[in-house]
Structures are given as structure tokens and as C-alpha cells.
Design an enzyme around this catalytic site. Structure first.
Site, PDB file in Angstrom:
ATOM      1  N   LYS A  75       0.853  -1.189   0.000  1.00 36.63           N
ATOM      2  CA  LYS A  75       0.000   0.000   0.000  1.00 36.63           C
ATOM      3  C   LYS A  75       0.888   1.239   0.000  1.00 36.63           C
ATOM      4  CE  LYS A  75      -3.934   2.063   2.514  1.00 36.63           C
ATOM      5  NZ  LYS A  75      -4.912   1.891   3.609  1.00 36.63           N
ATOM      6  N   SER A 150      -9.931   2.020   2.638  1.00 33.70           N
ATOM      7  CA  SER A 150      -9.025   2.774   1.797  1.00 33.70           C
ATOM      8  C   SER A 150      -7.983   1.917   1.073  1.00 33.70           C
ATOM      9  CB  SER A 150      -8.295   3.819   2.638  1.00 33.70           C
ATOM     10  OG  SER A 150      -7.481   3.177   3.615  1.00 33.70           O
ATOM     11  N   SER A 174     -10.294  -0.337   6.831  1.00 34.47           N
ATOM     12  CA  SER A 174      -9.688  -0.273   5.494  1.00 34.47           C
ATOM     13  C   SER A 174      -8.956  -1.513   5.002  1.00 34.47           C
ATOM     14  CB  SER A 174      -8.737   0.910   5.414  1.00 34.47           C
ATOM     15  OG  SER A 174      -9.476   2.087   5.236  1.00 34.47           O
TER      16      SER A 174
HETATM   17  N1  GLN Z   1     -13.514   4.483   6.027  1.00 37.33           N
HETATM   18  C1  GLN Z   1     -12.950   4.922   7.256  1.00 37.33           C
HETATM   19  C2  GLN Z   1     -12.505   6.356   7.121  1.00 37.33           C
HETATM   20  O1  GLN Z   1     -12.740   6.921   6.122  1.00 37.33           O
HETATM   21  C3  GLN Z   1     -11.790   4.049   7.655  1.00 37.33           C
HETATM   22  C4  GLN Z   1     -10.594   4.254   6.826  1.00 37.33           C
HETATM   23  C5  GLN Z   1      -9.432   3.421   7.263  1.00 37.33           C
HETATM   24  O2  GLN Z   1      -9.586   2.392   7.909  1.00 37.33           O
HETATM   25  N2  GLN Z   1      -8.240   3.883   6.919  1.00 37.33           N
HETATM   26  O3  GLN Z   1     -11.938   6.933   7.994  1.00 37.33           O
END
Ligand code: GLN
Length: 484
Positions: A75, A150, A174
Site C-alpha cells: 500500500k 481505503s 480499510s
Molecule cells: N472508512 C474509514 C474512514 O474513512 C476508515 C478508513 C481506514 O480504515 N483507513 O476513515
């Protein structure tokens, strides 16, 4: 070869059936062929192939470790020495990391090949991979749908067989939500299990890196590399790391599965519920018992998270000022103007929204009403799990309330988007390990994930429970059409 698991590739490399150079080339070719998925932000074939050749040489000397020569996508939130590291943002579009994250160093030491840096929501803020400055990522199961976020680039890459495995990070879901939406196995370790050093910070008290692959066995192989204490991360926990592959086959007869009453109510798509119920029935066949548990403060997880995560983000993101590294606005007056223009031009809309919410919640006069209150809720949520785990060994439920939604469907409605993580966020707030595994499909042929939540540092049990299910089912082997 492209359809083989990490465990199978490791065996093929060991027996010289294939070289890492050949494997790496094959995956790089596929990354190129399926560019329209937009799963990668940066590929650097020369660098990857140099690592592959080194891995081949190491194997030839008989010094191979399980991951030696296995290509792994990273990532783009992990700093990797000499690689551009953007975190999905324009503000880091020209940033070449001068050092490697602990996670990257560990993969290097294991002899894995860094196959490329995967696309992601900007600063890991999102559930659909639509906030990336580098464009949306498409879901291989339906290219007009989102892969989740994400870590959507990692998810799309592994699902489409552009990489055998990848890393993700999970602040509120995410790793697990994109794994669910693309038919992968993904694990968010307990907070402190995996070092955060060199991982661009979003919300430091919630962020945790972890593996994404197709099977629990592969996830165990990757976690073996990633887990462990790191003196450079003050929140890394100094506890022994077991070999996670050793306990995969343990008998789960008598396992107590807790089903939270609150997870099966309003908001859960009926088809997702059906798949999850079928998965629980399968576990009963494997000898598990089911008990009902309650997590009464579940409904507070999202509001609590959307105070705490933006508060931490607003502080973490203050370092992006156009002075030390990254993007700087071209035209500006004085220093303050340079900061303002750099940040106005360098950050996307979602990131700005979070910075504003966080700054507001932390401001004098509001701190007690929002931040402090949210901290108290966080404790209540963690206590709910503690109580529930007195009656069960693992908690199960849906990972995501729906299957993959269409690109653009929730872009104008942040609250609808935030609800995607309704089942995953409380796990980060409590610091527990959580996992998503493939459990079936809806009538449109889109994957559904089963969510497994474990006790603190009980990753070995989660992997064991996931592996047993994967021995009895073949959902995780299904491939999206058009990527054969
Ligand atoms: N969807 C959640 C957010 O927007 C979690 C994102 C994540 O786990 N990085 O914060």
C-alpha cells in the site's frame, strides 16, 4: 502460476519450478495488462526485478525463507527507500522516501519482492477508493463498482491476480471492508502487533497495518513477517510472536461464536445477512456453538470515530506544510500564504473536511464536549467487547452492511459513506484484532465477507478459525470473470 496462493508459490520457488524473476515478470505484465483497474500508483519494474534476481540468488545458496522471491504489493502508505510514496495525495506526489517503514524492512529481510505501490484513498480516508488523487480504483468483480477503501488498490490487485498478496492499513475498516468487497482474506491485527514506523499516520491510536491475501494460510505467512516489537514505535507491543502457520489446523470443535444482537438489525442488506447466516451454519457443522452476545454501544462507534479520527488526523497532517517535503504551491506571498496555498492545493476535499472537523473538535471550549466525550465512549465500546468475550471465543457478523456499490453512488453523501464501516470501526476503537473472509456472493455475483473479531493478540485463533472454514468451503478460490 498467477492463480497460486503465496504458500503454493513459496513451494514452487523452493522446488525451482519457477524463479522469482519469472514470477515477478508475470505479475508486472498483468499489472500492465489490467491498468484500467488503476490498482497501482507506482510500479518500478527495474527495482522489482533487481530484488527478484537477489531472491533467486539467495534461494540458490539455500538461504530462502518462506517469502523469499514472492512478489508482494505494498500500500502506498508505507515509506519504501527510493520509492515514491504518495499516500494517495497530491501533497506527496513528488515525495521519494529516504528510508523504509519497519514493515517494508521486514519484507526486504524476508526476501520478498516489492511489486509496486498500490492505490488508496487519500491519507487512507475513505471506504471506496474514490478520494485518491490518482483516480478511482475499480473492483474486478464489477468494474463499475468500488473495491472498497481505503486499501482498495491492494484489494483490486490481489483479487485480479495482479499480485499474490498485499499489505493494507486499517484505521476503521480499510483492510477488512475492501477484502469483503473483493473476496479476499484480510486481517487487522491487534493494536500494537505490527509496527507503525514509516507508515504515514492518519489516526495514530487506531492505525494498524496488516496483510491481505486470498487465504488465511497466506495471511498467516505474511503476518509472520510483519508482526513484532519495534523500538521505533512507542505503541508496538513487546510480546512474543508465534508462528501463525503452526496453529491453522487446530480443531475448532467446541468453539464458542458470539453473535452480537446489534449486528443483525436495521441497515444490514438482506442478501448479506443470508450469506452470513449460511457461514455460521457451516461453523456449526464444524463443531462450533453459537451464543448471542450484546454490544450495546455499537451505535455510538461511528460518531465516536468521526470525532477521534479527524482530531488525530488534523494534528498528524499539520506536518504537510510545503516546507520540509512534498508539494509546494508555485505562487505565494508570505510564509503564511505559502502554507495556505500549499494545503489548499495539495489536499483533496475529504482530507480538508476531516482537518476541519478535527480542528473544531479539539478547539478550546469544544474539547470537553466532543473529544473528551468521544474518549469516554471509546472506553464503553471496549468494555462491551470485554463483557461479550466472557461468553465466547470469537465474535462473528457481516464485515460490511452491503456488497460493493457503484462508483459515485455515495460520493456526495459522506454520512452514507461513513456507514460502510459500521461493523468494523468499533474493533479499531477497542484495539482488537479483526478479520474478513470470503463467505459467498449476492444475487448480482458480488462477494460477501464474514467478519471475525478476536480477543487481544488472539490473531492465531482468528487465523485458525478462518482456515478451518476455508478447508470446508471454496468461496475464497472463486475468481472474478475476465481476469483469468
Ligand atoms: N472508512 C474509514 C474512514 O474513512 C476508515 C478508513 C481506514 O480504515 N483507513 O476513515
Amino acid at each position: 502460476m498467477i492463480n497460486k496462493t503465496v504458500a503454493e508459490l513459496s513451494a514452487a520457488l523452493r522446488s525451482k519450478q519457477v524463479s522469482s524473476t519469472e514470477l515477478t515478470r508475470a505479475f508486472l505484465d498483468r499489472i500492465n495488462k489490467y491498468k484500467t483497474l488503476n490498482a497501482f500508483i507506482t510500479v518500478d519494474p527495474e527495482r522489482s526485478l533487481a530484488q527478484a534476481r537477489a531472491a533467486d540468488a539467495r534461494r540458490a545458496q539455500g538461504r530462502g525463507a518462506p517469502l523469499t522471491g514472492v512478489p508482494v504489493a505494498q500500500k502506498d502508505i508505507f515509506c519504501a527507500d527510493g520509492w515514491r510514496t504518495t499516500c494517495g495525495s497530491k501533497i506527496l506526489s513528488n515525495f521519494v522516501a529516504p528510508y523504509s517503514a519497519t514493515t517494508i524492512e521486514k519484507f526486504d529481510a524476508a526476501g520478498a519482492v516489492l511489486l509496486g505501490k498500490t492505490n488508496m484513498d487519500e491519507f487512507a480516508m475513505g471506504s471506496s477508493n474514490e478520494t485518491s488523487y490518482y483516480g478511482v480504483v475499480r473492483n474486478p468483480w464489477d468494474t463499475s463498482a468500488v473495491p472498497g477503501g481505503s486499501s482498495g488498490g491492494s484489494a483490486a490487485a490481489v483479487a485480479a491476480r495482479l499480485a499474490p498478496a498485499a499489505t493494507g492499513t486499517d484505521t476503521g475498516g480499510s483492510i477488512r471492508q475492501p477484502a469483503a468487497l473483493t473476496n479476499l482474506t484480510g486481517l487487522k491485527p491487534s493494536y500494537g502487533r505490527v509496527s507503525r514506523y514509516g507508515m504515514v499516520a492518519f489516526a495514530s491510536s487506531l492505525d494498524q497495518g496488516g496483510p491481505m491475501a486470498r487465504t488465511a494460510e497466506d495471511v498467516a505467512l505474511l503476518l509472520n513477517v510483519m508482526a513484532g516489537f519495534d523500538p521505533r514505535d512507542s505503541t508496538a507491543v513487546d510480546a512474543p510472536v508465534p508462528d501463525y502457520t503452526k496453529t491453522l489446523d487446530h480443531d475448532i470443535n467446541g468453539l464458542r461464536i458470539g453473535l452480537p444482537r446489534e449486528y443483525f438489525g436495521k441497515g444490514l442488506n438482506a442478501e448479506v445477512a443470508k450469506v452470513v447466516e449460511a457461514a455460521i451454519a457451516e461453523y456449526k457443522k464444524l463443531g462450533a456453538q453459537v451464543v448471542e452476545v450484546s454490544l450495546p454501544n455499537s451505535n455510538l462507534a461511528i460518531p465516536c470515530y468521526y470525532v477521534l479520527a479527524p482530531a488525530e488526523a488534523s494534528s498528524n497532517l499539520s506536518r504537510f506544510d510545503g516546507v520540509r517535503y512534498g508539494y509546494r504551491a508555485k505562487d505565494y506571498g508570505d510564509l503564511i500564504d505559502m502554507y495556505c496555498r500549499t494545503r489548499a492545493e495539495g489536499f483533496g476535499a475529504e482530507v480538508k473536511r476531516r482537518i476541519m472537523i478535527g480542528t473544531y473538535a479539539l478547539s478550546a471550549g469544544y474539547y470537553d464536549a466532543y473529544y473528551l466525550k468521544a474518549q469516554k465512549l471509546r472506553r464503553l465500546i471496549a468494555d462491551d467487547f470485554k463483557r461479550a468475550f466472557e461468553a465466547c471465543d470469537v465474535i462473528m457478523g457481516p464485515t460490511s452492511p452491503t456488497t460493493a456499490f457503484k462508483l459515485g453512488a455515495k460520493s456526495d453523501d459522506p454520512v452514507a459513506m461513513y456507514l460502510s464501516d459500521i461493523y468494523t470501526i468499533s474493533v479499531n476503537l477497542a484495539g482488537l484484532p479483526g478479520m474478513s473472509i470470503p463467505a459467498g456472493f449476492d444475487s448480482a455475483g458480488l462477494p460477501v465477507g464474514l467478519h471475525l473479531i478476536g480477543k487481544y493478540f488472539d490473531e492465531a485463533r482468528l487465523l485458525n478459525v478462518a482456515h478451518k472454514y476455508q478447508q470446508a468451503t471454496d468461496w475464497h478460490r472463486r475468481m472474478p470473470k475476465g481476469f483469468e
